[in-house]
Scaffold this motif. Structure first.
Motif, PDB file in Angstrom:
ATOM      1  N   ARG A  46       0.737  -1.148  -0.059  1.00  0.00           N
ATOM      2  CA  ARG A  46       0.116   0.137   0.168  1.00  0.00           C
ATOM      3  C   ARG A  46       0.903   1.217  -0.071  1.00  0.00           C
ATOM      4  O   ARG A  46       0.715   2.287  -0.763  1.00  0.00           O
ATOM      5  CB  ARG A  46      -0.988   0.000   1.211  1.00  0.00           C
ATOM      6  N   ARG A  47       2.044   1.108   0.736  1.00  0.00           N
ATOM      7  CA  ARG A  47       2.966   2.398   0.722  1.00  0.00           C
ATOM      8  C   ARG A  47       3.579   2.508  -0.628  1.00  0.00           C
ATOM      9  O   ARG A  47       3.705   3.763  -1.123  1.00  0.00           O
ATOM     10  CB  ARG A  47       4.046   2.321   1.915  1.00  0.00           C
ATOM     11  N   SER A  48       3.954   1.569  -1.275  1.00  0.00           N
ATOM     12  CA  SER A  48       4.521   1.468  -2.638  1.00  0.00           C
ATOM     13  C   SER A  48       3.511   2.007  -3.475  1.00  0.00           C
ATOM     14  O   SER A  48       3.860   2.933  -4.511  1.00  0.00           O
ATOM     15  CB  SER A  48       5.157   0.299  -2.941  1.00  0.00           C
ATOM     16  N   ILE A  49       2.453   1.443  -3.748  1.00  0.00           N
ATOM     17  CA  ILE A  49       1.317   2.099  -4.501  1.00  0.00           C
ATOM     18  C   ILE A  49       1.040   3.665  -4.214  1.00  0.00           C
ATOM     19  O   ILE A  49       0.928   4.247  -5.177  1.00  0.00           O
ATOM     20  CB  ILE A  49      -0.054   1.328  -4.209  1.00  0.00           C
ATOM     21  N   ASP A  50       0.853   3.914  -2.936  1.00  0.00           N
ATOM     22  CA  ASP A  50       0.692   5.409  -2.599  1.00  0.00           C
ATOM     23  C   ASP A  50       1.682   6.365  -3.332  1.00  0.00           C
ATOM     24  O   ASP A  50       1.446   7.317  -3.539  1.00  0.00           O
ATOM     25  CB  ASP A  50       0.496   5.589  -1.181  1.00  0.00           C
ATOM     26  N   ALA A  51       2.900   5.655  -2.883  1.00  0.00           N
ATOM     27  CA  ALA A  51       4.078   6.539  -3.482  1.00  0.00           C
ATOM     28  C   ALA A  51       4.147   6.745  -5.122  1.00  0.00           C
ATOM     29  O   ALA A  51       4.477   7.854  -5.378  1.00  0.00           O
ATOM     30  CB  ALA A  51       5.341   5.940  -3.080  1.00  0.00           C
TER      31      ALA A  51
END
Length: 712
Positions: A184-189
């Motif tokens: 999720r963090r990677s996608i948000d970034a």
């Protein structure tokens, strides 16, 4: 005569049988002697021949008509046969068309059914392909690292990457936080990175005015969280190159018109974007400009003018911008305006009242200073101690010939100024204009009445009423020994002018603001009370002035009239008017001119009538003190002619009748005894009391010697 000739005659546009017969007879007579006895025979022969030829023509025409009718019937039968064949063919074509239509509908139904079948098979397959693609991309983000997929690395595939990351973001939000936190963090970034790239791309195309690309990007960004940042960037970019003039009101409408063209082509929801654009203009540019203009309240006049101008311009701006679709809130612009001006409008009427009070007070104080006048404390109007004191002074002067009254006329100064009145009225008119725009609807009538009360207080009470009081105090007593100055007529003239101006202001500016409210009746009552109060004081002044005029006329007649004017001793008197009469008439003529300059209409008529009545009474009482000889009576008649000439210009019937009657009475002083009864029964004296006429006759020096007591 040939048949062709007959055809030429009968085929004319306007064929007349009688004219045809006349022409036939004329042709028959031509060539023969009119005196020949065989002319009738020739006519008879010609007519018989013509009738025969016409019958032949008729038979030929009938045969020809029959032939044409037969031919027409044949053609009609042929046409009906053809029409029947066409109808039969049309029925066959309609049946064929119906059959084809049914077959087409059947085929179309089968095609739609096949399309639905294909779609039901293809849609799940396409969704499965899309899901597989998203799963592969999602798998790249599971280890918490940024995806190195070519679609995310190639800037030319930004739109495709945006579509993928937006869907991956929605999927990630549905997954458990603990197990998929890294993904999720990677996608948000990556989501934020692509969103930023989209906004930068949007700004770049905005600068190059590429509306097609801007529209594509706006549609993509509408699914992102940063869509509002895109809108903000659009608005900021516009404002960087706009609204740089000193007056933003001139630039806002053209800017909105230009911006709306872009917004409607670019954004999927243009009304919301336009509303935000207008909101930004009002709260940033417009509010800052208004605050800067209204921050200085030391100059109250400038502050009020600026407030009125700015609010009016904003209302006009609201009207111009209402043509644009700004969303479902129809009060959007009104709310913006209220938020900007609320703190100024709450204190408006207090500032307006304070300014109008200060302005009127300053103008009047400066006026009295320029006149070199120190305002006095007036004790009141009619019926007060001052009135009683004046009457006592008049009584003492009449009985003792000693004047105790101290009359101040200030050298003819009326202490009324049309210019000052116009200045104050203009200030009030501007105040009413501001009040109409800046007041709340619920407070408009009360605010307008407050302004009107200030006007009444300063212009009518402080200025006009004070001048009238001074004028009343400055009217000389009737027992004056010097020619009285009638300055009060000047006060009346100026007061009437000011009242007219105030009344016009009342009708034009105040009534529209209070009509249909409870304050309307209050304003009318206030105006009525003020008018009646001034009218009462002016009436008192007029009455005093007329009494003074009558008193001075009496003084002239008493001091200038000699007994020998009407009863000359030794020698005949010359039949000319006496000096006292001429002096009175000259003074009244000058006074009449001044009265006409000061009054008009019914007021002028009333004053001249009252003046004429008192003039008649004064002259009559004066004449009752003399004895008249025949020669002196001629002088009296000359005097009376001068009086009549003087009052005839007034065109007041009552006064004219009084002096006509007095002139008729003067004639009694020169008539012989035998003619007195007839003269007394004339039209002008018939209704007069005989006792009055008898007392009048006693003024004749020969009253006793000629035994005139019983002549009437």
């Amino acid at each position: 005569m040939s048949v062709m000739k007959f055809w030429a005659d009968m085929e004319q546009d306007e064929y007349d049988p009688e004219e045809f017969v006349e022409r036939l007879a004329f042709r028959a007579r031509s060539g023969s002697n009119s005196a020949d006895l065989g002319e009738a025979q020739n006519l008879h022969t010609s007519f018989l021949q013509a009738i025969k030829e016409l019958k032949i023509m008729h038979e030929k025409q009938e045969a020809k008509c029959k032939e044409l009718e037969d031919k027409s019937r044949e053609e009609e039968r042929a046409h009906w046969t053809r029409v029947a064949a066409l109808i039969h063919r049309n029925k066959a074509a309609a049946a064929t068309y119906k059959s084809l239509d049914e077959k087409i509908n059947s085929v179309a139904g089968k095609v739609v059914y096949l399309g639905d079948q294909l779609e039901s098979v293809n849609t799940p397959r396409a969704r499965a392909v899309e899901a597989l693609r998203l799963i592969k991309h999602f798998d790249e983000f599971l280890d918490g690292e940024t995806s190195v997929s070519p679609v995310f690395m190639d800037k030319s595939r930004l739109y495709e990457a945006a579509d993928i990351i937006q869907k991956l973001n929605l999927i990630g939000q549905e997954l458990p936080e603990k197990e998929f936190s890294h993904a999720r963090r990677s996608i948000d970034a990556k989501y934020n990175e692509i969103e930023k790239a989209l906004i930068e791309e949007f700004i770049k195309h905005h600068r190059s005015d590429d509306k097609v690309k801007m529209a594509e990007l706006a549609v993509i960004l509408s699914h992102f969280r940063g869509y509002n940042e895109c809108v903000n960037a659009f608005i900021e970019q516009i404002q960087l190159t706009s609204l740089r003039g000193k007056d933003p009101f001139k630039d806002i409408v053209p800017l909105c018109r230009q911006s709306w063209d872009t917004i409607s082509q670019v954004f999927p929801s243009p009304s919301n974007v336009m509303a935000k654009f207008v909101l930004n203009i009002y709260y940033v540019k417009l509010k800052e400009y208004i605050t800067d203009k209204l921050q200085d309240k030391n100059d109250t006049e400038k502050y009020l003018k600026n407030l009125y101008f700015l609010y009016s311009q904003t209302i006009k701006l609201n009207s111009d911008l209402s043509n644009y679709n700004l969303g479902s809130d129809h009060l959007f612009l009104s709310r913006l305006t209220k938020d900007i001006f609320s703190r100024y409008l709450e204190t408006y009427i207090n500032i307006e009242s304070r300014y109008l009070n200060d302005r009127a007070r300053t103008v009047l104080q400066k006026y009295y200073e320029n006149q070199g006048h120190q305002r006095k404390q007036m004790s009141g109007g009619v019926g007060t101690v001052q009135e009683l004191k004046r009457e006592m002074h008049g009584l003492i002067a009449a009985r003792t010939n000693f004047n105790l009254a101290e009359i101040l006329d200030y050298g003819g100064k009326t202490f009324l100024s049309d210019d000052i009145a116009i200045m104050i009225i203009q200030e009030a008119r501007e105040a009413f204009r501001r009040c109409q725009v800046l007041s709340k609807p619920s407070e408009l009538s009360s605010n307008a009445m407050e302004i009107f009360n200030i006007l009444v207080s300063y212009l009518l009470h402080y200025h006009v009423d004070y001048a009238v009081e001074l004028g009343l105090a400055g009217i000389p007593l009737p027992e004056t020994k010097v020619p009285p100055e009638t300055y009060f007529f000047d006060i009346i003239r100026q007061t009437n002018t000011i009242i007219f101006l105030v009344d016009k202001l009342f009708s034009d500016s105040l009534v529209p603001l209070v009509v249909s409210t409870s304050k309307h009746a209050d304003c009318l009552q206030t105006k009525k009370n003020e008018w009646e109060k001034l009218e009462s004081k002016l009436d008192t002044g007029l009455d005093r002035s007329i009494a003074t005029i009558a008193g001075w006329i009496k003084t002239i007649l008493t001091t200038e009239q000699k007994k020998t004017d009407y009863n000359p001793q030794g020698g005949e008197a010359i039949a000319v008017a006496s000096g006292a009469c001429l002096k009175v008439v000259k003074w009244i003529a000058e006074l009449t001119k001044k009265i006409r300059d000061s009054l008009d209409g019914r007021n002028l008529e009333w004053v001249l009538q009252e003046l004429g009545i008192r003039l008649h009474r004064t002259v009559y009482e004066h004449l009752m003190q003399f004895q008249f000889a025949s020669a002196g009576a001629m002088t009296l008649i000359c005097d009376m002619q001068e009086y009549r000439k003087c009052v005839s210009d007034w065109k007041v019937g009552t006064v004219t009748a009084l002096f006509e009657t007095l002139h008729a009475m003067c004639n009694l002083l020169i008539l012989p005894p035998e003619n007195l009864r007839g003269a007394a029964m004339g039209d002008q004296l018939a209704n007069m009391d005989k006792g009055i006429l008898d007392n009048w006759l006693q003024l004749r020096v020969d009253y006793k010697t000629a035994r005139l007591a019983n002549c009437l």
